[in-house]
Scaffold this motif. Structure first.
Motif, PDB file in Angstrom:
ATOM      1  N   THR A   3      28.394  48.634  52.102  1.00  0.00           N
ATOM      2  CA  THR A   3      27.862  49.753  51.336  1.00  0.00           C
ATOM      3  C   THR A   3      26.569  49.345  50.647  1.00  0.00           C
ATOM      4  O   THR A   3      26.459  48.239  50.129  1.00  0.00           O
ATOM      5  CB  THR A   3      28.886  50.196  50.268  1.00  0.00           C
ATOM      6  N   LYS A   4      25.602  50.244  50.646  1.00  0.00           N
ATOM      7  CA  LYS A   4      24.322  50.032  49.957  1.00  0.00           C
ATOM      8  C   LYS A   4      24.244  50.996  48.786  1.00  0.00           C
ATOM      9  O   LYS A   4      24.757  52.106  48.843  1.00  0.00           O
ATOM     10  CB  LYS A   4      23.135  50.276  50.897  1.00  0.00           C
ATOM     11  N   ASP A   6      21.532  52.678  45.761  1.00  0.00           N
ATOM     12  CA  ASP A   6      20.207  52.773  45.158  1.00  0.00           C
ATOM     13  C   ASP A   6      20.382  52.438  43.678  1.00  0.00           C
ATOM     14  O   ASP A   6      21.492  52.179  43.205  1.00  0.00           O
ATOM     15  CB  ASP A   6      19.570  54.147  45.388  1.00  0.00           C
ATOM     16  N   SER A  51      20.701  43.300  39.587  1.00  0.00           N
ATOM     17  CA  SER A  51      21.905  43.082  40.394  1.00  0.00           C
ATOM     18  C   SER A  51      22.978  42.341  39.604  1.00  0.00           C
ATOM     19  O   SER A  51      24.162  42.634  39.739  1.00  0.00           O
ATOM     20  CB  SER A  51      21.580  42.346  41.697  1.00  0.00           C
ATOM     21  N   ASP A  59      21.566  41.917  47.917  1.00  0.00           N
ATOM     22  CA  ASP A  59      21.308  42.505  49.232  1.00  0.00           C
ATOM     23  C   ASP A  59      22.019  43.831  49.473  1.00  0.00           C
ATOM     24  O   ASP A  59      21.792  44.482  50.495  1.00  0.00           O
ATOM     25  CB  ASP A  59      21.608  41.512  50.349  1.00  0.00           C
ATOM     26  N   GLN A  60      22.862  44.272  48.546  1.00  0.00           N
ATOM     27  CA  GLN A  60      23.519  45.569  48.674  1.00  0.00           C
ATOM     28  C   GLN A  60      22.764  46.674  47.931  1.00  0.00           C
ATOM     29  O   GLN A  60      23.173  47.824  47.982  1.00  0.00           O
ATOM     30  CB  GLN A  60      24.947  45.511  48.123  1.00  0.00           C
ATOM     31  N   ILE A  62      19.342  48.909  47.245  1.00  0.00           N
ATOM     32  CA  ILE A  62      18.075  49.383  47.805  1.00  0.00           C
ATOM     33  C   ILE A  62      17.143  49.572  46.617  1.00  0.00           C
ATOM     34  O   ILE A  62      17.354  50.451  45.778  1.00  0.00           O
ATOM     35  CB  ILE A  62      18.270  50.693  48.577  1.00  0.00           C
TER      36      ILE A  62
END
Length: 83
Positions: A3-4, A6, A51, A59-60, A62
């Protein structure tokens, strides 16, 4: 596929308000909102800090809109020489 998130969805997932996130990031709420809306892009050190605050791996997240490069090129092309 992982999962990404924003910036907004990562902040909300961490149960933080914009004001709380801005304070934790060491910036005004207005400045933070500009990052969340994609008007500005966090520096790498700021992104790393973000993060860590939200507890989601770097890296997850955006950190900018998918059209960021083309939008910067468009803004640069619209500026007159010497500006």
């Amino acid at each position: 596929m992982e999962t990404k998130f924003d910036l907004k969805s990562a902040r909300v997932r961490a149960s933080l308000t914009q004001r709380e996130m801005a304070r934790k990031m060491g910036m005004s709420q207005t400045s933070y909102l500009r990052y969340e809306k994609g008007e500005l892009v966090l520096r790498v050190d700021q992104a790393w800090n973000f993060s860590k605050i939200v507890g989601i791996t770097f890296d997850q997240i955006i950190f900018f809109k998918s059209n960021y490069t083309s939008s910067v090129q468009k803004q640069t092309a619209q500026k007159k020489p010497g500006q």
